[in-house]
Write a protein that holds these residues in place. Structure first.
Motif, PDB file in Angstrom:
ATOM      1  N   HIS A 199      -5.189  -1.088  -1.413  1.00  0.00           N
ATOM      2  CA  HIS A 199      -5.707   0.220  -0.898  1.00  0.00           C
ATOM      3  C   HIS A 199      -6.890  -0.090   0.152  1.00  0.00           C
ATOM      4  O   HIS A 199      -7.812  -0.819  -0.225  1.00  0.00           O
ATOM      5  CB  HIS A 199      -6.335   1.238  -2.001  1.00  0.00           C
ATOM      6  CG  HIS A 199      -4.956   1.563  -2.898  1.00  0.00           C
ATOM      7  ND1 HIS A 199      -4.088   2.228  -2.530  1.00  0.00           N
ATOM      8  CD2 HIS A 199      -4.903   1.067  -4.050  1.00  0.00           C
ATOM      9  CE1 HIS A 199      -3.193   2.479  -3.318  1.00  0.00           C
ATOM     10  NE2 HIS A 199      -3.690   1.674  -4.448  1.00  0.00           N
TER      11      HIS A 199
ATOM     12  N   THR B  35       1.337   5.691  -4.870  1.00  0.00           N
ATOM     13  CA  THR B  35       0.460   5.275  -5.641  1.00  0.00           C
ATOM     14  C   THR B  35       0.223   6.051  -6.767  1.00  0.00           C
ATOM     15  O   THR B  35       0.562   5.644  -8.000  1.00  0.00           O
ATOM     16  CB  THR B  35      -0.714   4.780  -5.251  1.00  0.00           C
ATOM     17  OG1 THR B  35      -0.566   3.818  -3.942  1.00  0.00           O
ATOM     18  CG2 THR B  35      -1.465   3.885  -6.062  1.00  0.00           C
ATOM     19  N   HIS B  36      -0.132   7.436  -6.771  1.00  0.00           N
ATOM     20  CA  HIS B  36      -0.683   8.331  -7.995  1.00  0.00           C
ATOM     21  C   HIS B  36       0.388   9.066  -8.206  1.00  0.00           C
ATOM     22  O   HIS B  36       0.099   9.824  -9.274  1.00  0.00           O
ATOM     23  CB  HIS B  36      -1.735   8.945  -7.300  1.00  0.00           C
ATOM     24  CG  HIS B  36      -3.011   8.283  -6.359  1.00  0.00           C
ATOM     25  ND1 HIS B  36      -3.536   7.322  -6.853  1.00  0.00           N
ATOM     26  CD2 HIS B  36      -3.074   8.371  -4.694  1.00  0.00           C
ATOM     27  CE1 HIS B  36      -4.291   6.930  -5.757  1.00  0.00           C
ATOM     28  NE2 HIS B  36      -4.006   7.599  -4.648  1.00  0.00           N
TER      29      HIS B  36
ATOM     30  N   GLU C 207      -0.891  -4.995  -5.029  1.00  0.00           N
ATOM     31  CA  GLU C 207      -1.295  -3.600  -4.512  1.00  0.00           C
ATOM     32  C   GLU C 207      -2.577  -3.713  -3.951  1.00  0.00           C
ATOM     33  O   GLU C 207      -3.432  -4.302  -4.012  1.00  0.00           O
ATOM     34  CB  GLU C 207      -1.550  -2.534  -5.803  1.00  0.00           C
ATOM     35  CG  GLU C 207      -1.903  -1.228  -5.673  1.00  0.00           C
ATOM     36  CD  GLU C 207      -2.140  -0.455  -6.718  1.00  0.00           C
ATOM     37  OE1 GLU C 207      -1.744  -0.920  -7.895  1.00  0.00           O
ATOM     38  OE2 GLU C 207      -2.839   0.626  -6.892  1.00  0.00           O
TER      39      GLU C 207
ATOM     40  N   ASN D 189       0.778  -1.039   0.118  1.00  0.00           N
ATOM     41  CA  ASN D 189       0.067  -0.102   0.057  1.00  0.00           C
ATOM     42  C   ASN D 189       0.985   1.345   0.052  1.00  0.00           C
ATOM     43  O   ASN D 189       1.316   1.490   0.932  1.00  0.00           O
ATOM     44  CB  ASN D 189      -0.797   0.163   1.278  1.00  0.00           C
ATOM     45  CG  ASN D 189      -2.003   1.088   1.132  1.00  0.00           C
ATOM     46  OD1 ASN D 189      -1.797   2.088   0.403  1.00  0.00           O
ATOM     47  ND2 ASN D 189      -2.801   1.119   1.837  1.00  0.00           N
TER      48      ASN D 189
ATOM     49  N   SER E 253      -0.340  -0.122 -10.793  1.00  0.00           N
ATOM     50  CA  SER E 253      -1.143  -1.337 -11.100  1.00  0.00           C
ATOM     51  C   SER E 253      -0.578  -1.863 -12.404  1.00  0.00           C
ATOM     52  O   SER E 253      -0.967  -3.183 -12.298  1.00  0.00           O
ATOM     53  CB  SER E 253      -2.860  -0.642 -11.401  1.00  0.00           C
ATOM     54  OG  SER E 253      -2.954  -0.322 -10.092  1.00  0.00           O
TER      55      SER E 253
ATOM     56  N   VAL F  68     -10.494   3.504  -4.074  1.00  0.00           N
ATOM     57  CA  VAL F  68      -9.678   4.826  -4.573  1.00  0.00           C
ATOM     58  C   VAL F  68     -10.625   5.332  -5.901  1.00  0.00           C
ATOM     59  O   VAL F  68     -10.515   6.467  -6.076  1.00  0.00           O
ATOM     60  CB  VAL F  68      -8.424   4.744  -4.876  1.00  0.00           C
ATOM     61  CG1 VAL F  68      -7.494   4.584  -3.709  1.00  0.00           C
ATOM     62  CG2 VAL F  68      -8.152   3.257  -5.686  1.00  0.00           C
TER      63      VAL F  68
ATOM     64  N   VAL G  21      -4.611  -6.436  -7.606  1.00  0.00           N
ATOM     65  CA  VAL G  21      -4.907  -5.364  -7.032  1.00  0.00           C
ATOM     66  C   VAL G  21      -6.085  -5.568  -6.183  1.00  0.00           C
ATOM     67  O   VAL G  21      -7.083  -6.121  -6.570  1.00  0.00           O
ATOM     68  CB  VAL G  21      -5.406  -4.134  -8.078  1.00  0.00           C
ATOM     69  CG1 VAL G  21      -5.820  -2.839  -7.246  1.00  0.00           C
ATOM     70  CG2 VAL G  21      -4.059  -3.893  -8.917  1.00  0.00           C
TER      71      VAL G  21
ATOM     72  N   HIS H 265       6.933   2.666  -9.675  1.00  0.00           N
ATOM     73  CA  HIS H 265       6.719   1.729 -10.864  1.00  0.00           C
ATOM     74  C   HIS H 265       7.773   0.987 -11.405  1.00  0.00           C
ATOM     75  O   HIS H 265       8.053  -0.160 -11.739  1.00  0.00           O
ATOM     76  CB  HIS H 265       6.220   2.550 -11.949  1.00  0.00           C
ATOM     77  CG  HIS H 265       5.814   2.165 -13.456  1.00  0.00           C
ATOM     78  ND1 HIS H 265       6.948   1.874 -14.320  1.00  0.00           N
ATOM     79  CD2 HIS H 265       4.919   1.584 -13.970  1.00  0.00           C
ATOM     80  CE1 HIS H 265       6.479   1.271 -15.262  1.00  0.00           C
ATOM     81  NE2 HIS H 265       5.073   1.024 -15.173  1.00  0.00           N
TER      82      HIS H 265
ATOM     83  N   ARG I 279      -6.953  10.269  -7.194  1.00  0.00           N
ATOM     84  CA  ARG I 279      -6.768   8.904  -6.827  1.00  0.00           C
ATOM     85  C   ARG I 279      -7.073   7.832  -7.633  1.00  0.00           C
ATOM     86  O   ARG I 279      -6.603   6.557  -7.444  1.00  0.00           O
ATOM     87  CB  ARG I 279      -7.486   8.516  -5.547  1.00  0.00           C
ATOM     88  CG  ARG I 279      -6.909   9.732  -4.161  1.00  0.00           C
ATOM     89  CD  ARG I 279      -7.929   9.318  -2.774  1.00  0.00           C
ATOM     90  NE  ARG I 279      -7.849  10.209  -2.369  1.00  0.00           N
ATOM     91  CZ  ARG I 279      -6.951  10.838  -1.458  1.00  0.00           C
ATOM     92  NH1 ARG I 279      -5.895  10.170  -1.383  1.00  0.00           N
ATOM     93  NH2 ARG I 279      -7.114  11.689  -0.688  1.00  0.00           N
TER      94      ARG I 279
ATOM     95  N   HIS J 133      -5.755   6.975 -10.789  1.00  0.00           N
ATOM     96  CA  HIS J 133      -4.488   6.641 -11.492  1.00  0.00           C
ATOM     97  C   HIS J 133      -3.660   5.909 -10.578  1.00  0.00           C
ATOM     98  O   HIS J 133      -3.515   6.922  -9.612  1.00  0.00           O
ATOM     99  CB  HIS J 133      -4.075   7.534 -12.243  1.00  0.00           C
ATOM    100  CG  HIS J 133      -2.826   7.093 -13.232  1.00  0.00           C
ATOM    101  ND1 HIS J 133      -1.660   7.333 -12.731  1.00  0.00           N
ATOM    102  CD2 HIS J 133      -2.904   6.413 -14.226  1.00  0.00           C
ATOM    103  CE1 HIS J 133      -0.544   6.641 -13.425  1.00  0.00           C
ATOM    104  NE2 HIS J 133      -1.575   5.876 -14.392  1.00  0.00           N
ATOM    105  N   SER J 134      -3.114   5.019 -10.934  1.00  0.00           N
ATOM    106  CA  SER J 134      -2.232   4.257 -10.099  1.00  0.00           C
ATOM    107  C   SER J 134      -0.836   3.986 -11.202  1.00  0.00           C
ATOM    108  O   SER J 134      -0.964   3.419 -12.113  1.00  0.00           O
ATOM    109  CB  SER J 134      -2.662   2.963  -9.533  1.00  0.00           C
ATOM    110  OG  SER J 134      -1.408   2.206  -9.133  1.00  0.00           O
TER     111      SER J 134
END
Ligand code: DQA
Length: 159
Positions: free
Chosen positions: A108, A87-88, A106, A82, A125, A112, A131, A94, A119, A121-122
């Motif tokens: 959360h 993440t964003h 992943e 997490n 992922s 999200v 996820v 990445h 929030r 876009h990750s």
């Protein structure tokens, strides 16, 4: 005696505040309690949980590299991550997951996708094996089960 394989549980920024930070969104379970739950689920799989939290992006990058190396050697099934707000934002995370071939699920706590657009876009992922979002602390044992299944191969395992 052979050493016990591990599963890493990595938390990013502000997750040290779990339990008191926006409890209506993230719940009232503390990080210590969550880590104890992860350790218990890991033990059911015969794994040791290695739980860490950092507010610093580079430290998380270093840990991802560590898990990637451990997974390659068969010492770890990978990491439940997490990354919080990183993440964003974090291309570095990445690239760390991709470059070290670190098996990541992943997680959360909150859904999200039902929250603010920033929030949605990750960066993780696309390089995560799976996820889990929106199940609160229940998502972590699910993610550990998933990593174990992926590491084991076969039905439910990697394609
Ligand atoms: O810190 C967090 C927590 C979070 O990763 C979650 O677990 O729901 C969601 C992120 O958007 C946020 O920045």
């Amino acid at each position: 005696m052979a050493s016990v394989r591990s599963v890493y549980v990595l938390h990013g920024p502000n997750l040290n505040l779990l339990g008191t930070r926006r409890p209506e969104v993230y719940g009232t379970t503390t990080l210590a309690d969550l880590e104890a739950r992860c350790a218990a689920r890991a033990a059911e799989h015969g794994l040791e949980a290695i739980c860490r939290q950092s507010n610093h992006e580079g430290e998380l990058v270093d840990w991802i590299h560590e898990v990637g190396a451990a997974a390659r050697d068969g010492r770890s099934v990978g990491a439940v991550v997490n990354a919080g707000a990183y993440t964003h934002t974090s291309i570095a995370l990445h690239d760390a997951v991709e470059g070290s071939e670190c098996p990541v699920v992943e997680v959360h706590l909150s859904n999200v996708h039902a929250r603010e657009p920033f929030r949605h876009h990750s960066f993780l992922s696309p390089v995560a094996r799976g996820v889990v979002v929106g199940f609160g602390v229940t998502g972590y044992p699910l993610a550990i089960d998933g990593l174990v299944a992926l590491a084991g191969g076969g039905p439910g395992g990697p394609p």
